[in-house]
Design a protein around this motif. Structure first.
Motif, PDB file in Angstrom:
ATOM      1  N   PHE A  53       5.408   1.385  25.456  1.00 38.70           N
ATOM      2  CA  PHE A  53       4.084   1.352  24.854  1.00 38.70           C
ATOM      3  C   PHE A  53       4.242   1.661  23.373  1.00 38.70           C
ATOM      4  O   PHE A  53       5.274   2.164  22.932  1.00 38.70           O
ATOM      5  N   ALA A  54       3.211   1.340  22.611  1.00 33.35           N
ATOM      6  CA  ALA A  54       3.205   1.620  21.172  1.00 33.35           C
ATOM      7  C   ALA A  54       2.099   2.615  20.874  1.00 33.35           C
ATOM      8  O   ALA A  54       0.992   2.493  21.396  1.00 33.35           O
ATOM      9  N   VAL A  55       2.410   3.595  20.046  1.00 35.34           N
ATOM     10  CA  VAL A  55       1.431   4.576  19.600  1.00 35.34           C
ATOM     11  C   VAL A  55       1.076   4.243  18.155  1.00 35.34           C
ATOM     12  O   VAL A  55       1.960   4.096  17.313  1.00 35.34           O
TER      13      VAL A  55
ATOM     14  N   PRO B 133       1.887  -5.070  21.561  1.00 38.93           N
ATOM     15  CA  PRO B 133       0.863  -5.348  20.566  1.00 38.93           C
ATOM     16  C   PRO B 133       0.816  -4.234  19.504  1.00 38.93           C
ATOM     17  O   PRO B 133       0.730  -3.063  19.843  1.00 38.93           O
ATOM     18  N   ILE B 134       0.918  -4.660  18.243  1.00 37.54           N
ATOM     19  CA  ILE B 134       0.904  -3.731  17.118  1.00 37.54           C
ATOM     20  C   ILE B 134      -0.310  -4.033  16.249  1.00 37.54           C
ATOM     21  O   ILE B 134      -0.489  -5.166  15.788  1.00 37.54           O
ATOM     22  N   ILE B 135      -1.147  -3.049  16.033  1.00 41.06           N
ATOM     23  CA  ILE B 135      -2.356  -3.190  15.242  1.00 41.06           C
ATOM     24  C   ILE B 135      -1.990  -3.150  13.773  1.00 41.06           C
ATOM     25  O   ILE B 135      -1.293  -2.235  13.310  1.00 41.06           O
ATOM     26  N   SER B 136      -2.439  -4.148  13.026  1.00 37.97           N
ATOM     27  CA  SER B 136      -2.134  -4.231  11.595  1.00 37.97           C
ATOM     28  C   SER B 136      -2.691  -3.018  10.855  1.00 37.97           C
ATOM     29  O   SER B 136      -3.804  -2.597  11.103  1.00 37.97           O
ATOM     30  N   GLY B 137      -1.897  -2.492   9.974  1.00 34.99           N
ATOM     31  CA  GLY B 137      -2.317  -1.383   9.126  1.00 34.99           C
ATOM     32  C   GLY B 137      -2.184  -0.010   9.724  1.00 34.99           C
ATOM     33  O   GLY B 137      -2.426   0.988   9.054  1.00 34.99           O
ATOM     34  N   ALA B 138      -1.829   0.069  10.998  1.00 38.61           N
ATOM     35  CA  ALA B 138      -1.669   1.383  11.628  1.00 38.61           C
ATOM     36  C   ALA B 138      -0.335   1.975  11.248  1.00 38.61           C
ATOM     37  O   ALA B 138       0.579   1.277  10.856  1.00 38.61           O
TER      38      ALA B 138
END
Length: 91
Positions: A49-51, A86-91
């Motif tokens: 998972f991605a944090v 999935p990686i949220i842009s700008g996080a």
């Protein structure tokens, strides 16, 4: 926000209200999920998972991933990492 993909590679994500670093070596983190959340089984089954740590101007992303009844990934910028997360842009 924590994200992963389900067994069909559909992106999933939610805003968590607790996150903690447990250990640097080995790298361990702790976060909590409510068993009643629709993505609970997918998060339990996943091996990765991605944090995402959001900035102060990303409150709309926090609210988006905390809401129900909306396509979270349709309403934000994101891409897949090299690990297919999935990686949220700008996080």
């Amino acid at each position: 926000v924590v994200t992963t993909v389900d067994e069909h590679r559909i992106p999933l994500g939610l805003t968590v209200n607790s996150f903690a670093s447990v250990s640097i070596d080995p790298l361990l983190v702790l976060w909590s999920i409510d068993k009643r959340v629709s993505s609970y089984k997918s998060f339990i089954k996943t091996e990765k998972f991605a944090v995402h740590v959001l900035s102060g101007d990303q409150s709309e992303i926090c609210n988006l991933f905390a809401s129900k009844g909306t396509d979270r990934f349709e309403n934000c910028e994101w891409n897949l990492s090299e690990y297919n997360l999935p990686i949220i842009s700008g996080a």
